[in-house]
Scaffold this active site. Structure first.
Site, mmCIF file in Angstrom:
data_model
loop_
_atom_site.group_PDB
_atom_site.id
_atom_site.type_symbol
_atom_site.label_atom_id
_atom_site.label_comp_id
_atom_site.label_asym_id
_atom_site.label_seq_id
_atom_site.Cartn_x
_atom_site.Cartn_y
_atom_site.Cartn_z
ATOM 1 N N LYS A 74 0.850 -1.276 -0.003
ATOM 2 C CA LYS A 74 -0.151 0.011 0.083
ATOM 3 C C LYS A 74 0.826 1.255 0.122
ATOM 4 O O LYS A 74 0.787 2.020 -0.666
ATOM 5 C CB LYS A 74 -0.922 -0.003 1.204
ATOM 6 C CG LYS A 74 -1.869 1.145 1.122
ATOM 7 C CD LYS A 74 -2.732 1.040 2.422
ATOM 8 C CE LYS A 74 -3.663 -0.209 2.600
ATOM 9 N NZ LYS A 74 -4.457 -0.082 3.667
ATOM 10 N N VAL A 75 1.783 1.223 0.747
ATOM 11 C CA VAL A 75 2.779 2.607 0.907
ATOM 12 C C VAL A 75 3.739 2.779 -0.190
ATOM 13 O O VAL A 75 3.715 3.506 -0.716
ATOM 14 C CB VAL A 75 3.709 2.350 2.162
ATOM 15 C CG1 VAL A 75 4.564 3.543 2.158
ATOM 16 C CG2 VAL A 75 2.665 2.405 3.483
ATOM 17 N N VAL A 153 11.999 4.812 5.280
ATOM 18 C CA VAL A 153 10.883 5.295 6.502
ATOM 19 C C VAL A 153 10.087 4.099 6.889
ATOM 20 O O VAL A 153 8.975 4.218 7.451
ATOM 21 C CB VAL A 153 9.803 6.300 6.058
ATOM 22 C CG1 VAL A 153 10.662 7.459 5.437
ATOM 23 C CG2 VAL A 153 9.177 5.670 4.710
ATOM 24 N N ALA A 154 10.711 2.674 6.659
ATOM 25 C CA ALA A 154 10.084 1.470 6.871
ATOM 26 C C ALA A 154 10.332 1.294 8.348
ATOM 27 O O ALA A 154 9.852 1.301 9.433
ATOM 28 C CB ALA A 154 10.279 0.666 5.895
ATOM 29 N N ARG A 155 11.739 0.254 8.527
ATOM 30 C CA ARG A 155 11.948 -0.299 9.472
ATOM 31 C C ARG A 155 13.615 -0.227 9.656
ATOM 32 O O ARG A 155 14.217 -0.422 8.777
ATOM 33 C CB ARG A 155 11.543 -1.575 9.874
ATOM 34 C CG ARG A 155 10.339 -2.005 9.901
ATOM 35 C CD ARG A 155 9.993 -1.339 11.604
ATOM 36 N NE ARG A 155 8.382 -1.571 11.835
ATOM 37 C CZ ARG A 155 7.802 -0.499 11.993
ATOM 38 N NH1 ARG A 155 8.158 0.559 11.456
ATOM 39 N NH2 ARG A 155 6.362 -0.794 12.312
ATOM 40 N N ASP A 179 14.396 7.864 8.546
ATOM 41 C CA ASP A 179 13.575 8.077 9.576
ATOM 42 C C ASP A 179 13.300 6.993 10.746
ATOM 43 O O ASP A 179 12.725 7.457 11.613
ATOM 44 C CB ASP A 179 11.876 8.221 8.952
ATOM 45 C CG ASP A 179 10.841 9.027 9.868
ATOM 46 O OD1 ASP A 179 11.077 9.833 10.529
ATOM 47 O OD2 ASP A 179 9.923 8.267 10.148
ATOM 48 N N GLU A 184 16.126 2.928 18.716
ATOM 49 C CA GLU A 184 15.595 4.191 18.934
ATOM 50 C C GLU A 184 15.319 4.687 20.172
ATOM 51 O O GLU A 184 14.758 3.625 20.909
ATOM 52 C CB GLU A 184 14.177 4.112 18.039
ATOM 53 C CG GLU A 184 14.402 4.082 16.536
ATOM 54 C CD GLU A 184 13.417 4.037 15.528
ATOM 55 O OE1 GLU A 184 12.033 4.192 16.283
ATOM 56 O OE2 GLU A 184 13.252 4.073 14.438
ATOM 57 N N HIS A 203 11.847 9.453 13.613
ATOM 58 C CA HIS A 203 10.513 8.385 13.295
ATOM 59 C C HIS A 203 9.128 9.215 13.272
ATOM 60 O O HIS A 203 8.206 8.993 14.258
ATOM 61 C CB HIS A 203 10.318 7.634 14.561
ATOM 62 C CG HIS A 203 9.770 6.204 14.175
ATOM 63 N ND1 HIS A 203 10.151 5.063 14.651
ATOM 64 C CD2 HIS A 203 8.759 6.038 13.186
ATOM 65 C CE1 HIS A 203 9.287 3.920 14.057
ATOM 66 N NE2 HIS A 203 8.560 4.698 13.092
ATOM 67 N N LEU A 204 9.167 10.218 12.402
ATOM 68 C CA LEU A 204 8.012 11.138 12.100
ATOM 69 C C LEU A 204 7.197 10.441 11.120
ATOM 70 O O LEU A 204 6.160 11.399 10.735
ATOM 71 C CB LEU A 204 8.474 12.448 11.656
ATOM 72 C CG LEU A 204 9.440 13.184 12.775
ATOM 73 C CD1 LEU A 204 9.837 14.574 12.072
ATOM 74 C CD2 LEU A 204 8.651 13.429 13.932
ATOM 75 N N GLY A 205 7.144 9.366 10.693
ATOM 76 C CA GLY A 205 6.347 8.681 9.606
ATOM 77 C C GLY A 205 4.865 9.200 9.746
ATOM 78 O O GLY A 205 4.196 9.445 8.636
#
Length: 467
Positions: A74-75, A153-155, A179, A184, A203-205
Site C-alpha cells: 500500500k505504501v 521510512v520503513a524499519r 526516519d 531508537e 521516526h516522524l512517519g
C-alpha cells in the site's frame, strides 16, 4: 494507546497501530526523497549558522532518475505513484506484488539484484522479518550504482547501519534519508546519524495530528473486525502476511475453511481425524504463494464443527498439535499464468471411516476439492466424483443410481417443503452407473424432508452438511 496481549493459543492485536500508520509514511517518504535530493536539511542548518553556501549544496534533479521501490504494498505503490508524478522512472521489487497492479501504475517489477543495479534512488517499504533483516548490507551496496541515494521510512533493521556508513564513506551511497533506526533513539554519537551526507528525522512517519486521529479510528475498526472473526493481517503472533496478499487470498481463505468443514463432516462420528494432507495447485512458485493462512483456515474448518474450541489464525497450529492432528502440505505447480493465486485446493483425511464411504476411495480416505469461481468458493470434487456446486449455505450429497428423473424428484421434495435450491450438480462415473448429486440449499431441511429424500429407491446413501 492500549495493546491487548494474549498468551499461547490466543489472539493478539499488537502491531495494529503500526500497520494503521504505514500508509501515512508514503507522504514522509516523498518529502524525504525531495529534501535529500535538494540538501534542504543541510542548507537550512548552514544558513542558521550564518553561512551562505549556495555552491556547496547544489542538489540533483528527480526528473528522469530511476527510483527502485523495495516493497510494493500500500505504501510503496503510493510512493511510486507520486514519484511518477515527479517525472521519475519507477521500478519495484516485491515477491508478493500482483503484476496487474504494477502495470496499472506504469511500474516494472524486477528482481532484487536488478533493482539494486538500476536504481538512482532506493525507497524501502518492507516489514522487518528474518528475511528482510539487514537486507541492505555490504554485499547489497556493492551491487548498486555509485552515487545511489537511499530513503528508509520503513524499519531500521532492514539496513545494516555499519555497512551503510562504509558505503557512504566510499561514495557508493551519495546520500541517505532515514526516519527509522535499529535502536531508537540512536546513541548521541552515532556515526550514521552524524554523517554529513545523511538526513535524519526521529521516526516522524505518522506524526501528524490527522494521522494520530486516523490511527485511533483504524485501531477501533480493527478491533471490531477481529471480534467479528474477520481476518487481521497485523496480529504479530499470527501468520504474517501482507495486507495486499491477504486481500488477494480472501476468497481462497473462505474456500479453505469450507473444505475443512465439509471434510470433517464426512467422517463417521465427526472425530478421529489424525492425518490430513492439503494440496495446493497453482502456477505460482512456492516463494510466491504463502499458504500459512490457508492452512490455518482449513484447520479451523476441521476442528470447530466437532468441538467447542474457537480456532483462529493465531492458535490454529497449536490447537491441531494439541488434538494430535498432523497436517502436511503439498504444492502442485501448474503451467500457465500466475495471475490467479490458486487453481484448486484439495483436502484429504486418511484412515477414517466415512459417512459417505461409497463415494470415497477404498483406502479409508476422504477427499474433497474446490476452487474459486468469480470470487465464490465452489466444490468441484467429492472422492472420485466431479461436481460443481457453490459452497454457500448448506449442502446435500446423495450417492445414487444414475437414472432419469432424479434431479426432478429430489427438487420436488425440497420445493414442497419450501427449501430453496441454490445449485445442483451431478457427477458420475458413466451413464446409468453410480453418481453423486450435490445440492446447495439456502435453508436446513427438516428431518422428515431428509427422510423422504433417503427413501427414494435410487438413492443409496446421503448426507446433509452445514457449511
Amino acid at each position: 494507546m492500549w495493546i491487548y496481549r494474549g498468551g499461547e493459543g490466543t489472539g493478539c492485536l499488537v502491531g495494529q497501530w503500526r500497520a494503521a500508520t504505514q500508509w501515512r509514511r508514503r507522504r514522509h517518504a516523498s518529502c524525504a526523497l525531495a529534501a535529500m535530493a535538494r540538501n534542504v536539511a543541510q542548507a537550512d542548518a548552514a544558513l542558521k549558522k550564518g553561512k551562505w553556501e549556495r555552491n556547496k549544496y547544489v542538489g540533483v534533479s528527480l526528473v528522469g532518475k530511476t527510483l527502485a521501490v523495495m516493497g510494493f504494498g500500500k505504501v510503496g505503490s503510493e510512493v511510486a505513484r507520486r514519484a511518477k508524478g515527479l517525472g521519475m522512472q519507477v521500478i519495484a521489487h516485491d515477491p508478493y506484488a500482483p503484476a496487474d497492479r504494477a502495470r496499472a501504475l506504469g511500474v516494472e517489477l524486477v528482481t532484487f539484484d536488478e533493482a539494486l543495479a538500476l536504481a538512482d534512488f532506493i525507497s524501502l517499504h518492507m516489514p522487518l522479518t528474518p528475511t528482510t533483516s539487514k537486507m541492505l548490507n555490504d554485499e547489497s551496496f556493492a551491487k548498486m550504482k555509485k552515487g545511489v541515494r537511499i530513503v528508509n521510512v520503513a524499519r531500521g533493521g532492514v539496513i545494516d547501519e555499519e555497512a551503510l556508513v562504509r558505503a557512504l564513506d566510499s561514495g557508493i551511497v551519495a546520500q541517505a534519508a532515514l526516519d527509522v533506526f535499529t535502536k531508537e533513539p540512536p546513541p548521541l554519537d552515532d556515526k550514521l546519524v552524524m554523517h554529513h551526507n545523511v538526513t535524519v528525522t526521529p521516526h516522524l512517519g505518522a506524526s501528524t495530528t490527522e494521522a494520530q486521529e486516523g490511527v485511533a479510528i483504524e485501531i477501533a475498526e480493527a478491533v471490531v473486525g477481529a471480534l467479528k472473526g474477520e481476518l487481521a493481517s497485523t496480529a504479530v503472533n499470527a501468520p504474517m502476511v501482507p495486507a495486499e496478499v491477504l486481500s488477494e487470498l480472501a476468497p481462497y481463505v473462505v474456500l479453505a475453511e469450507k473444505l475443512g468443514r465439509l471434510a470433517v463432516q464426512l467422517v463417521a462420528g465427526g472425530s478421529g481425524v489424525k492425518s490430513v494432507k492439503i494440496t495446493y495447485a497453482s502456477a505460482r512458485t512456492p516463494d510466491d504463494l504463502d499458504t500459512r493462512v490457508l492452512r490455518a483456515m482449513i484447520t479451523k474448518g476441521l476442528i470447530e464443527p466437532v468441538s467447542d474450541v474457537y480456532v483462529n489464525l493465531v492458535n490454529a497450529d497449536f490447537t491441531a498439535k494439541q488434538r494430535g492432528i498432523r497436517l502436511t502440505e503439498e504444492r502442485f505447480l501448474l503451467d500457465g499464468s500466475p495471475e490467479s493465486p490458486l487453481e484448486f485446493i484439495q483436502v484429504q483425511i486418511a484412515n477414517v471411516e466415512s459417512k459417505f464411504a461409497s463415494a470415497m476411495s477404498e483406502t479409508g480416505e476422504i477427499s474433497v476439492e474446490g476452487k474459486v469461481k468469480d470470487g465464490i468458493p465452489h466444490l468441484t470434487k467429492v472422492g472420485s466424483f466431479q461436481v460443481d456446486v457453490s459452497m454457500e449455505g448448506s449442502l446435500i450429497l446423495c450417492r445414487q443410481v444414475d437414472q432419469p428423473g432424479m434431479i426432478g424428484t429430489v427438487g420436488s421434495i425440497l420445493g414442497e417443503e419450501n427449501v430453496n435450491v441454490s445449485f445442483m450438480s451431478v457427477g458420475r462415473i458413466a451413464p446409468r452407473k453410480h453418481a453423486v448429486m450435490a445440492i446447495g440449499v439456502d435453508e436446513q431441511p427438516a428431518k422428515e424432508t431428509l427422510k423422504k429424500i433417503g427413501e427414494i429407491p435410487a438413492i443409496e446413501e446421503f448426507v446433509f452438511l452445514k457449511l
